[in-house]
Design a protein around this motif. Structure first.
Motif, short mmCIF file in Angstrom:
data_model
loop_
_atom_site.label_atom_id
_atom_site.label_comp_id
_atom_site.label_asym_id
_atom_site.label_seq_id
_atom_site.Cartn_x
_atom_site.Cartn_y
_atom_site.Cartn_z
N LYS A 254 40.76 45.50 50.36
CA LYS A 254 40.98 46.67 48.91
C LYS A 254 40.10 46.19 47.78
O LYS A 254 39.53 46.83 47.29
N SER A 255 40.26 44.90 47.67
CA SER A 255 39.85 44.19 46.39
C SER A 255 38.26 43.94 46.45
O SER A 255 37.73 44.11 45.59
N LEU A 256 37.94 44.00 47.70
CA LEU A 256 36.51 43.90 48.03
C LEU A 256 35.89 45.19 47.80
O LEU A 256 34.79 45.32 47.23
N GLN A 257 36.67 46.46 48.38
CA GLN A 257 35.98 47.57 48.25
C GLN A 257 36.24 47.85 46.63
O GLN A 257 34.98 48.80 46.06
N GLU A 258 36.91 47.55 45.71
CA GLU A 258 37.13 47.66 44.60
C GLU A 258 35.68 47.09 43.77
O GLU A 258 35.35 47.61 42.75
N LYS A 259 35.28 45.87 44.36
CA LYS A 259 34.25 45.35 43.52
C LYS A 259 32.92 45.69 44.27
O LYS A 259 32.03 45.38 43.86
N GLY A 260 33.24 46.73 45.20
CA GLY A 260 31.70 47.28 45.52
C GLY A 260 31.32 46.50 46.90
O GLY A 260 29.94 46.49 47.03
N ILE A 261 31.99 45.43 47.24
CA ILE A 261 31.35 44.67 48.26
C ILE A 261 31.74 45.10 49.76
O ILE A 261 32.73 45.68 50.04
#
Length: 261
Positions: A254-261
């Motif tokens: 989820k945090s990776l997706q929020e950072k665009g990763i």
């Protein structure tokens, strides 16, 4: 010493995995050769340190060997090298994040594995056999004993042992990604690597050194070697790609997706 939290390390690991797949083939082969040679030098140091210790020291000799073995991974991470066991984590997490294709993952794993094997054979043959560092006195006995212990396990035992090994190895690399300074990276890598060596887990690249070293000395066969390497490789894949790569991708996606990763 500053360090990054696990969620940030996940993003760094994805970026590292992507960069590994973008290496040119000549670079991948050269760095893979170095990676295999570095791990083998760490194992050779282990053998030379503990080979002449009295039997009464028991498992303390395993601990002493574990203390010096991390030289190999330190050289891979800090001096520069490609190591298949580490790539099983970093390249796989980049795949889970859909930043690379399955073809890119398999291409990286294939060539780095071959190059690691070449580097391990180089050290086993030239330093172990030609120079005689694994073929004299107690060092020969220790080399053969270690190889025998690797080959003694069944397919299933080797596979499970290899899972434990690369779980620790990839945690060592994971922790090193969380540090920005050399001391932090060294300390972070040291303890998980020391643990896997002292426990006696199966590491495919380390086995690419010690079993051929025993073979060059006239013990065992290449069929025995293949019988060990196959389950060790599979187990290392599970330990690195699942127990570390997937576990942390699942936890922080989820945090990776929020950072665009």
């Amino acid at each position: 010493m500053s360090f990054h939290v696990p969620g940030k390390i996940a993003g760094i690991a994805v970026e590292v995995g992507v960069q590994k797949t973008r290496l040119s083939l000549p670079t991948m082969l050269m760095l893979g050769f170095l990676g295999g040679a570095f791990i083998s030098l760490g194992f050779l140091l282990d053998i030379r340190v503990i080979g002449n210790l009295p039997p009464e020291w028991g498992s303390l000799s395993n601990l002493l060997g574990g203390i010096v073995f991390p030289l190999g991974l330190i050289l891979v991470i800090l001096a520069g090298g490609e190591l298949i066991t580490g790539n099983m984590m970093s390249v796989s997490i980049a795949f889970y994040a859909r930043k690379i294709t399955l073809k890119q993952l398999l291409n990286n794993w294939f060539w780095v594995t071959l190059a690691n094997f070449a580097g391990a054979l180089f050290v086993a043959y030239l330093f172990g056999h030609v120079v005689g560092l694994t073929e004299s006195g107690p060092y020969l006995a220790k080399t053969v004993a270690i190889a025998q212990s690797k080959l003694h396990d069944t397919f299933g035992q080797t596979l499970i042992s290899a899972i434990g090994c690369n779980w620790l190895v990839c945690l060592a690399i994971w922790i090193s990604l969380g540090a920005d300074d050399i001391i932090g990276k060294v300390v972070g890598m040291w303890f998980p690597i020391m643990a896997f060596v002292a426990i006696g887990f199966q590491h495919v690249v380390a086995n690419m050194f010690v079993i051929p070293a025993a073979i060059f000395a006239g013990h065992f066969s290449w069929i025995d070697f293949i019988g060990n390497i196959v389950p060790a490789f599979i187990g290392n894949v599970i330990g690195g790609a699942v127990f570390v790569g997937f576990a942390y991708f699942f936890s922080f996606q989820k945090s990776l997706q929020e950072k665009g990763i």
